[in-house]
Design a protein around this motif. Structure first.
Motif, mmCIF file in Angstrom:
data_model
loop_
_atom_site.group_PDB
_atom_site.id
_atom_site.type_symbol
_atom_site.label_atom_id
_atom_site.label_comp_id
_atom_site.label_asym_id
_atom_site.label_seq_id
_atom_site.Cartn_x
_atom_site.Cartn_y
_atom_site.Cartn_z
ATOM 1 N N TYR A 154 16.301 53.237 -39.523
ATOM 2 C CA TYR A 154 16.431 52.693 -40.871
ATOM 3 C C TYR A 154 15.548 51.461 -40.971
ATOM 4 N N LEU A 155 14.766 51.371 -42.048
ATOM 5 C CA LEU A 155 13.895 50.215 -42.281
ATOM 6 C C LEU A 155 14.210 49.668 -43.662
ATOM 7 N N ASP A 156 14.549 48.394 -43.708
ATOM 8 C CA ASP A 156 14.941 47.773 -44.982
ATOM 9 C C ASP A 156 16.073 48.542 -45.652
ATOM 10 N N GLY A 157 16.993 49.050 -44.830
ATOM 11 C CA GLY A 157 18.153 49.753 -45.363
ATOM 12 C C GLY A 157 17.911 51.200 -45.728
ATOM 13 N N LYS A 158 16.685 51.703 -45.564
ATOM 14 C CA LYS A 158 16.374 53.084 -45.923
ATOM 15 C C LYS A 158 16.133 53.915 -44.664
ATOM 16 N N LEU A 159 16.654 55.145 -44.669
ATOM 17 C CA LEU A 159 16.417 56.066 -43.555
ATOM 18 C C LEU A 159 14.970 56.547 -43.621
ATOM 19 N N VAL A 160 14.167 56.192 -42.619
ATOM 20 C CA VAL A 160 12.753 56.574 -42.632
ATOM 21 C C VAL A 160 12.413 57.600 -41.555
ATOM 22 N N LEU A 161 13.345 57.814 -40.610
ATOM 23 C CA LEU A 161 13.096 58.820 -39.566
ATOM 24 C C LEU A 161 14.442 59.375 -39.115
ATOM 25 N N ASP A 162 14.573 60.686 -39.170
ATOM 26 C CA ASP A 162 15.847 61.328 -38.798
ATOM 27 C C ASP A 162 15.555 62.457 -37.811
ATOM 28 N N THR A 219 5.001 56.978 -41.019
ATOM 29 C CA THR A 219 4.022 55.991 -41.457
ATOM 30 C C THR A 219 4.586 55.209 -42.632
ATOM 31 N N VAL A 220 4.549 53.889 -42.507
ATOM 32 C CA VAL A 220 5.130 53.022 -43.535
ATOM 33 C C VAL A 220 4.117 51.957 -43.930
ATOM 34 N N PRO A 221 4.150 51.511 -45.189
ATOM 35 C CA PRO A 221 3.264 50.404 -45.612
ATOM 36 C C PRO A 221 3.876 49.058 -45.228
ATOM 37 N N LEU A 222 3.119 48.221 -44.538
ATOM 38 C CA LEU A 222 3.588 46.915 -44.117
ATOM 39 C C LEU A 222 2.654 45.828 -44.632
ATOM 40 N N GLU A 223 3.212 44.628 -44.758
ATOM 41 C CA GLU A 223 2.422 43.469 -45.169
ATOM 42 C C GLU A 223 2.394 42.446 -44.035
ATOM 43 N N ALA A 224 1.232 41.914 -43.759
ATOM 44 C CA ALA A 224 1.095 40.911 -42.704
ATOM 45 C C ALA A 224 1.976 39.707 -42.998
ATOM 46 N N GLY A 225 2.739 39.282 -41.971
ATOM 47 C CA GLY A 225 3.596 38.118 -42.097
ATOM 48 C C GLY A 225 4.960 38.399 -42.685
ATOM 49 N N LYS A 226 5.199 39.599 -43.167
ATOM 50 C CA LYS A 226 6.496 39.920 -43.759
ATOM 51 C C LYS A 226 7.439 40.445 -42.680
ATOM 52 N N THR A 227 8.709 40.054 -42.778
ATOM 53 C CA THR A 227 9.717 40.460 -41.808
ATOM 54 C C THR A 227 10.534 41.622 -42.370
ATOM 55 N N TYR A 228 10.760 42.633 -41.504
ATOM 56 C CA TYR A 228 11.442 43.852 -41.921
ATOM 57 C C TYR A 228 12.681 44.071 -41.055
ATOM 58 N N PRO A 229 13.874 44.044 -41.650
ATOM 59 C CA PRO A 229 15.071 44.378 -40.880
ATOM 60 C C PRO A 229 15.107 45.871 -40.585
ATOM 61 N N PHE A 230 15.629 46.234 -39.409
ATOM 62 C CA PHE A 230 15.725 47.654 -39.056
ATOM 63 C C PHE A 230 16.981 47.901 -38.241
ATOM 64 N N ILE A 231 17.393 49.154 -38.231
ATOM 65 C CA ILE A 231 18.470 49.648 -37.371
ATOM 66 C C ILE A 231 17.964 50.922 -36.711
ATOM 67 N N LEU A 232 18.087 50.993 -35.403
ATOM 68 C CA LEU A 232 17.752 52.216 -34.664
ATOM 69 C C LEU A 232 19.019 52.718 -33.993
ATOM 70 N N GLU A 233 19.341 53.976 -34.222
ATOM 71 C CA GLU A 233 20.497 54.614 -33.601
ATOM 72 C C GLU A 233 20.015 55.723 -32.682
#
Length: 857
Positions: A537-545, A558-572
């Motif tokens: 989960y990236l930013d609260g959204k399931l991006v890989l199952d 593949t996800v769009p990222l911005e330099a310097g931005k912080t992204y919360p994630f959960i890996l199960e």
């Protein structure tokens, strides 16, 4: 249950009278021949019962049902004991709940392991072929037969005797290489042992299963002469050795799917070669033909084409259910053809003794699978499969007195076993093997780079927003309260058997919570490498199952990222069995960890780089190079000028043009099986002297492919590739040793013979070094003048010799009439009078001795 007994004379007569008095039907009476029993059984069967024998499914048969012909694959994920018990339940219902009590056949993949839980894995077939030792293949097959049969498997879908004429093909590892004679000898050794043990072999895939572009299922357009010269011989040899069934190839041959090609099945297999067993499509092949051939509008149309071409079984089997019934009713398929197909399937069951011994032995399955004695055979096979490709300046063997050893590379602590190799057992990596061999040495390990397609470098502390929260659960589904909560610096775990306290050794789950800061802007690939399943989960959204079981693999998003931005994630993550691996990485800098590997190598007395590639069924390649990060790692380490050996794990050839000149030693390990690390370590440090030879040509660059030693002559030999790419990197039959060998004293029993005569050729091989070693002496033939062009050379004999220092042995090989035959201008298989050149040597290009044999009118 009536057991098969062997009686003679009066005892046999009395037994026959007893059985007849008890009204035992002939098909259950072992005093009749298998053919008579099959005929009797077919005569008793209804149409429904015949159709049932063509069905392949896992089905718990209820009273009054007609049953199924085979269970196919079943219980692969279960332990050997549990899987055997489950099979017995299904088989007992099959026998007791049907009118005729015909047992179903359990199939299993057995190329180099039982493709399931808890089996012993051996080197892949191309590695076994590198031994040039059919007796080794026979020993391996003997172990496989015990493990397979203990689990109830009675039909083994092996061996693969297709030729690899283009190594971009992902199934190269399943084959015995590029040569018809070597493939036939190795395949026949496998077949004889399996059939004698009561397992029916299914040789595959007939024919030319590799497309012209090196792609799986690609169409081929070969002439009959080309097929008979190259692609038919190994299949014919295996049928002569007793193979009881044949699997047809997926691909089209000159516009006709192989499984609906009457020339291949009726004329060649069953007619010319006299195959008494049955012919089957490959897995799901009927569906593929239906969807892609553009020839058959309905399932009935394809069922008719398959059956009338001589194909006896379809996969999936529903093509031979309702569609076949309809075709029979309409007279599109003669009932006699159905009876023939059913009889062939039943005959195989009878010949395998399945009626007398239908059940598995769970106790034996638990005891035999992955038995220490079997692993010892696997280790010996891995040793004999090793090919020393290069050894400049006697770099190898490394001295066992070395104090500091660096073992680096993506495969240093991971074995590639291969798709058909099963799982659920200890697997000895090269790192494990070196540590076990040299327990007092200082052995350091650095991965350096990730394995191509299997991982990206882990997102590390530099980009993580502090430690990650890791919650461990004692179940697979993150249920209840965690049994362990702790902080971890990153997600990069290869637990093997060492897990946090209070966490089960298997069947557990983990949740990591944290955040990362992107150093770049743009599309970034996040890769989760896992053994079993994971969700991201990236930013609260399931991006890989990928929440399902399975072997080690990487899934990416593949996800769009911005330099310097912080992204919360959960890996199960969950672990469902043996082996636990999880890593969260990204493709921002795939070479980021090379400096760490270089520093480890800088301090070492000996450096071992373990690299390779993964290819498999449906994993064909466009190039044969190692991945760019692996090549960069090799080049970076080689600049240190340290004693360095590169060990390759691969099921196919590797092109090395960009780094081969920068290293002293290269050892080919193939997919080495579960004991591969011990074998490779023994060779690297001199406890074993490599003696294998290449069963396939190694090109310098992919653009040379296809490049085979036994090709026909070119129209103009002066036409060359631009650059220095006209010769192979390593030729067919190449392989070095820590010993040296001389060849001399070649003589023929007769220099002039008539067609049909057999001649013996003798020559001597001497170990001229001061250490024992093994050499594969090879014999090649060339017919310089014939009515049609002939290969520039072809292998017709070989022998692997074990020679003590200074010892000699005389090799004696028979040259048979069949080996002198060609398919002439009129497609007659004849021996043409004239001179034949015989060449003996250490490889197809290292010819040491020559002789001439003349065939007179």
């Amino acid at each position: 249950m009536i057991r098969k007994i062997f009686l003679t004379g009066l005892g046999l007569a009395l037994t026959t009278l007893f059985l007849h008095a008890q009204n035992i039907p002939p098909y259950l009476d072992t005093t009749y021949t298998d053919a008579e029993r099959a005929d009797d059984l077919v005569g008793r069967m209804t149409l429904d019962e015949k159709i049932a024998q063509l069905q392949n499914r896992m089905h718990l048969v209820q009273p009054g049902e007609t049953g199924v012909g085979s269970f196919g694959f079943m219980s692969n994920d279960a332990s050997p004991y549990a899987g055997s018990e489950e099979y017995n339940i299904y088989q007992r219902a099959q026998i007791e709940n049907t009118r005729l009590g015909i047992p179903a056949t359990r199939s299993g993949e057995g190329l180099f392991a039982y493709m399931g839980n808890g089996s012993t894995s051996f080197p892949s077939p191309i590695g076994i072929a590198a031994s040039f030792d059919p007796s080794l293949q026979a020993e391996v097959a003997g172990v496989l037969a015990k493990e397979l049969k203990s689990r109830g498997v009675r039909r083994v879908l092996a061996p693969v005797v297709n030729l690899t004429r283009d190594p971009r093909w992902g199934r190269t590892n399943e084959t015995y290489g590029e040569d018809p004679y070597l493939s036939g000898q190795m395949g026949a050794a496998y077949v004889r042992v399996m059939e004698k043990a009561g397992l029916s072999t299914m040789i595959k895939h007939f024919v030319a299963n590799m497309g012209l572009d090196g792609q799986f299922t690609g169409p081929v357009h070969f002439t009959e002469r080309h097929l008979r010269e190259y692609y038919f011989p190994a299949f014919k040899t295996c049928i002569e050795a007793g193979a009881s069934s044949v699997m047809m190839a997926y691909n089209n041959l000159d516009g006709i799917p192989c499984a609906t090609n009457p020339w291949l099945i009726r004329d060649i297999l069953k007619g010319e070669w006299g195959l008494e067993g049955f012919v089957s499509t490959d897995g799901q092949s009927s569906t593929f033909i239906m969807e892609s051939a553009g020839m058959y509008k309905t399932k009935k149309d394809l069922a008719v084409a398959l059956m009338n071409a001589g194909c006896d079984k379809s996969s999936p089997s529903d093509f031979f259910d309702a569609p076949l019934r309809e075709a029979l009713q309409e007279g599109l398929v003669p009932e006699a053809r159905l009876n023939d197909a059913v009889r062939r399937i039943l005959l195989q069951k009878l010949e395998a003794g399945l009626f007398e011994e239908p059940y598995a032995d769970p106790e034996a399955a638990a005891r035999l699978n992955n038995h220490p004695d079997h692993r010892a055979v696997a280790q010996e096979a891995a040793k004999r499969a090793l090919v020393l490709l290069k050894n400049d300046n006697n770099c190898l063997p490394f001295p066992k007195s070395a104090q500091k050893i660096a073992v680096i590379g993506p495969l240093a602590d991971w074995l590639i076993i291969g798709h058909y190799g099963g799982f659920g057992r200890e697997e000895v990596t090269v790192l494990d093997g070196v540590k076990a061999l040299l327990p007092d040495a200082d052995v350091t390990y650095e991965k350096g780079v990730e394995m191509q397609y299997f991982g990206y470098p882990a997102i590390d502390e530099t980009h993580l927003s502090g430690p990650l929260k890791a919650e461990y659960f004692d179940n697979e589904n993150l249920k209840g309260q965690p049994v362990v909560i702790r902080e971890e610096p990153k997600i990069e775990h290869d637990w093997k058997s060492a897990r946090p306290e209070r966490v089960p050794s298997s069947n557990f789950s983990v949740r990591w919570t944290g955040a990362f800061t992107s150093p770049v802007s743009g599309a970034v690939s996040l890769g989760v490498t896992m053994d079993d399943g994971a969700r991201l989960y990236l930013d609260g959204k399931l991006v890989l199952d990928e929440w399902k079981g399975g072997g080690r693999r990487m899934k990416e998003t593949t996800v769009p990222l911005e330099a310097g931005k912080t992204y919360p994630f959960i890996l199960e993550y969950f672990d469902g069995g043996f082996g636990s691996y999880i890593q969260l990485g990204w493709d921002i800098n795939e070479n980021i960890n090379i400096p760490r590997a270089v520093e480890a190598a800088r301090e070492a007395d000996a450096v071992i780089i373990v690299a390779g590639m993964y290819e498999n069924e449906n994993w064909d390649r466009t190039d044969l190079d190692l991945s760019e990060p692996q090549e960069a790692l090799i080049r970076a380490v080689s600049q240190l000028d340290k004693p360095t050996a590169v060990v390759i794990q691969s099921g196919t050839v590797i092109t090395m043009n960009d780094w081969i000149d920068e290293v002293d030693a290269v050892l080919m390990g193939w997919y080495p099986g579960c004991e591969g690390g011990h074998a490779i370590a023994a060779a690297l440090f001199g406890d074993y002297n490599p003696g294998g030879k290449l069963p396939i040509t190694f090109p310098k660059v992919t653009g040379q492919v296809p490049l085979n030693y036994n090709r026909h002559p070119k129209g103009k030999e002066k036409i060359k590739f631009i650059g220095d790419f006209n010769e192979p990197l390593f030729p067919f039959g190449h392989g070095l040793s820590y010993s040296q060998f001389e060849y001399d004293n070649m003589e023929l029993s007769a220099s002039t013979i008539q067609p049909g005569d057999t001649v013996r050729l003798r020559f001597r091989v001497t170990n001229t070094s001061n250490r024992a070693g093994e050499e594969v002496a090879q014999l090649y033939l060339h017919d310089p003048y014939a009515s049609v062009t002939q290969p520039i050379q072809k292998l017709i004999g070989f022998e692997r010799l074990a020679l003590e220092a200074g010892a000699s042995k005389t090799v004696e090989l028979r040259i048979l009439p069949e080996q002198l035959k060609i398919w002439d201008i009129n497609m007659n298989h004849v021996i043409e009078p004239g001179d034949f050149e015989l060449m003996a040597g250490a490889s197809s290009t290292d010819i040491r001795l020559r002789a001439q044999l003349t065939v007179t009118e």
